[in-house]
Scaffold this active site. Sequence first.
Site, PDB file in Angstrom:
ATOM      1  N   ASP A   1     -13.129   3.922   9.839  1.00 16.11           N
ATOM      2  CA  ASP A   1     -12.016   3.182   9.549  1.00 16.11           C
ATOM      3  C   ASP A   1     -10.897   3.340  10.484  1.00 16.11           C
ATOM      4  O   ASP A   1     -10.779   2.579  11.522  1.00 16.11           O
ATOM      5  CB  ASP A   1     -11.554   3.590   8.244  1.00 16.11           C
ATOM      6  CG  ASP A   1     -10.511   2.709   7.698  1.00 16.11           C
ATOM      7  OD1 ASP A   1     -10.043   1.899   8.441  1.00 16.11           O
ATOM      8  OD2 ASP A   1      -9.783   2.980   6.609  1.00 16.11           O
TER       9      ASP A   1
ATOM     10  N   LYS B   1     -10.310   9.005  -2.891  1.00 18.05           N
ATOM     11  CA  LYS B   1      -9.564   9.517  -1.748  1.00 18.05           C
ATOM     12  C   LYS B   1      -9.648  11.306  -1.662  1.00 18.05           C
ATOM     13  O   LYS B   1      -9.148  11.710  -2.714  1.00 18.05           O
ATOM     14  CB  LYS B   1      -8.011   9.338  -1.532  1.00 18.05           C
ATOM     15  CG  LYS B   1      -7.876   7.721  -1.502  1.00 18.05           C
ATOM     16  CD  LYS B   1      -7.885   7.397  -0.131  1.00 18.05           C
ATOM     17  CE  LYS B   1      -7.447   6.048   0.194  1.00 18.05           C
ATOM     18  NZ  LYS B   1      -7.371   5.547   1.546  1.00 18.05           N
TER      19      LYS B   1
ATOM     20  N   LYS C   1     -10.228  -4.203   9.065  1.00 21.43           N
ATOM     21  CA  LYS C   1      -8.873  -4.590   8.364  1.00 21.43           C
ATOM     22  C   LYS C   1      -8.062  -5.324   9.215  1.00 21.43           C
ATOM     23  O   LYS C   1      -7.840  -4.990  10.512  1.00 21.43           O
ATOM     24  CB  LYS C   1      -8.044  -3.347   7.931  1.00 21.43           C
ATOM     25  CG  LYS C   1      -8.718  -2.411   6.901  1.00 21.43           C
ATOM     26  CD  LYS C   1      -7.880  -1.086   6.723  1.00 21.43           C
ATOM     27  CE  LYS C   1      -8.553  -0.254   5.742  1.00 21.43           C
ATOM     28  NZ  LYS C   1      -7.906   1.262   5.869  1.00 21.43           N
TER      29      LYS C   1
ATOM     30  N   GLU D   1     -16.181   7.854   4.345  1.00 22.53           N
ATOM     31  CA  GLU D   1     -15.076   6.938   5.270  1.00 22.53           C
ATOM     32  C   GLU D   1     -14.394   7.829   6.004  1.00 22.53           C
ATOM     33  O   GLU D   1     -13.778   8.963   5.456  1.00 22.53           O
ATOM     34  CB  GLU D   1     -14.503   5.981   4.274  1.00 22.53           C
ATOM     35  CG  GLU D   1     -13.638   5.059   5.162  1.00 22.53           C
ATOM     36  CD  GLU D   1     -13.152   3.963   4.450  1.00 22.53           C
ATOM     37  OE1 GLU D   1     -13.609   3.704   3.140  1.00 22.53           O
ATOM     38  OE2 GLU D   1     -11.969   3.445   4.701  1.00 22.53           O
TER      39      GLU D   1
ATOM     40  N   ASP E   1     -13.396   8.414   0.528  1.00 22.81           N
ATOM     41  CA  ASP E   1     -12.473   8.242   1.896  1.00 22.81           C
ATOM     42  C   ASP E   1     -11.775   9.664   2.405  1.00 22.81           C
ATOM     43  O   ASP E   1     -11.048   9.847   1.568  1.00 22.81           O
ATOM     44  CB  ASP E   1     -11.651   7.197   1.813  1.00 22.81           C
ATOM     45  CG  ASP E   1     -10.816   6.828   2.933  1.00 22.81           C
ATOM     46  OD1 ASP E   1     -11.199   7.285   3.749  1.00 22.81           O
ATOM     47  OD2 ASP E   1     -10.155   5.616   3.184  1.00 22.81           O
TER      48      ASP E   1
HETATM   49 MG   LIG Z   1      -9.881   4.254   4.964  1.00 26.63          MG
END
Ligand SMILES: [Mg+2]
Length: 362
Positions: A243, A162, A267, A218, A190
């Site tokens: 995303d 991240k 998701k 991402e 991400d």
């Molecule tokens: Mg993500």
Amino acid sequence: MRIQDIQVGEIEIPLKKPFKTALREVNVLENVVVKIITDTGNIGYGEAAITPVITGDIMGSIKWAILEHIGPKLIGKSIENFEELMYLLDNSLINNPSPKAAVDMALYDLYGQLYKLPVYKLLGGYRNEIITDITISVNEPDEMAQDSLNAVKRGYKTLKIKVGRDWKKDLERLKVIRQAIGHDVRIRVDVNQGWKPKEAVMIIRKMEDLGLDIELVEQPVKANDLKGLKFVTDNVTLPILADESCFSPLDAINIIQNRASDMVNIKLMKAGGIHNALKICHIAEVFGVECMIGCMMESKIGLTAASHLAGGKMNITKFDLDSPNLLAEDPIYGGSQYDEYKITLTEKPGLGFDKIEDVIYD
Ligand SMILES: [Mg+2]
């Protein structure tokens, strides 16, 4: 098999270690569990994650949506009329993807039980084993390198890092991590919407020039900035994954037709469940675009549903289904088996839950 009752409850599970991203820090998972009871005594389970800064779905709104808006339309209906159930679910209220996802997975659980097949086989039965990445929380570079090395020792072949708050420090983090783990392990990054489009191009090009060997980046820019996302995708070599920009099948059409990203991340909590996630997967397949499947901070209830979707579909090629591994306890018996990076789907009908403990029903 008719729906007799729909109940909601709360589940709380502590994390092994605080989960930190550019947007939030989480110490305890606090989610909604839905239980659908039928006249045959079969029970279907689902889960909704609380993500105010991503979906806007919160504890109260999720429960209210299920009990007051979705439930009354479904009670008395037969699981055999699955298409009608999905229509009623989608049209019960707009938005609210997480409560819809929770009900959708419980209905799929029952659909599988009705025909005595595991859900992944109903969806195509492509694979029964899934290899997930693991997310490394944002910390000081040395701590992240140590966490990465620990994950590699436990067998993980892909790490998700991240980034997004301080790009210079992010590059430092990635360098230290890459040095620590070598080049046999994939690193995906991400950004969680952390950069402006031009800034993103500059930083991603630096990643390319530094030879950090990044697999994909991402959501570099704001969720609604599809032009910005396309600008980044057009101006870098590394694959870009959408995303937060891609919730619904319509979002997927807009992104893919405009080539705003190279891949999309599905998701269940964004799509509103398996039935809409399938639409995204099929839209992407038509255009030759591959999908990742990801998750919010969910227990093994939600992740069993996500892993069955992943097991069903060939066009889902990347797996970010690590949240059960971040939890200190597992009160869910049955469902998909988690053995660190390896997720095995069971052959039990539906989603295969035996017992779910620690849920306080309303
Ligand atoms: Mg993500």
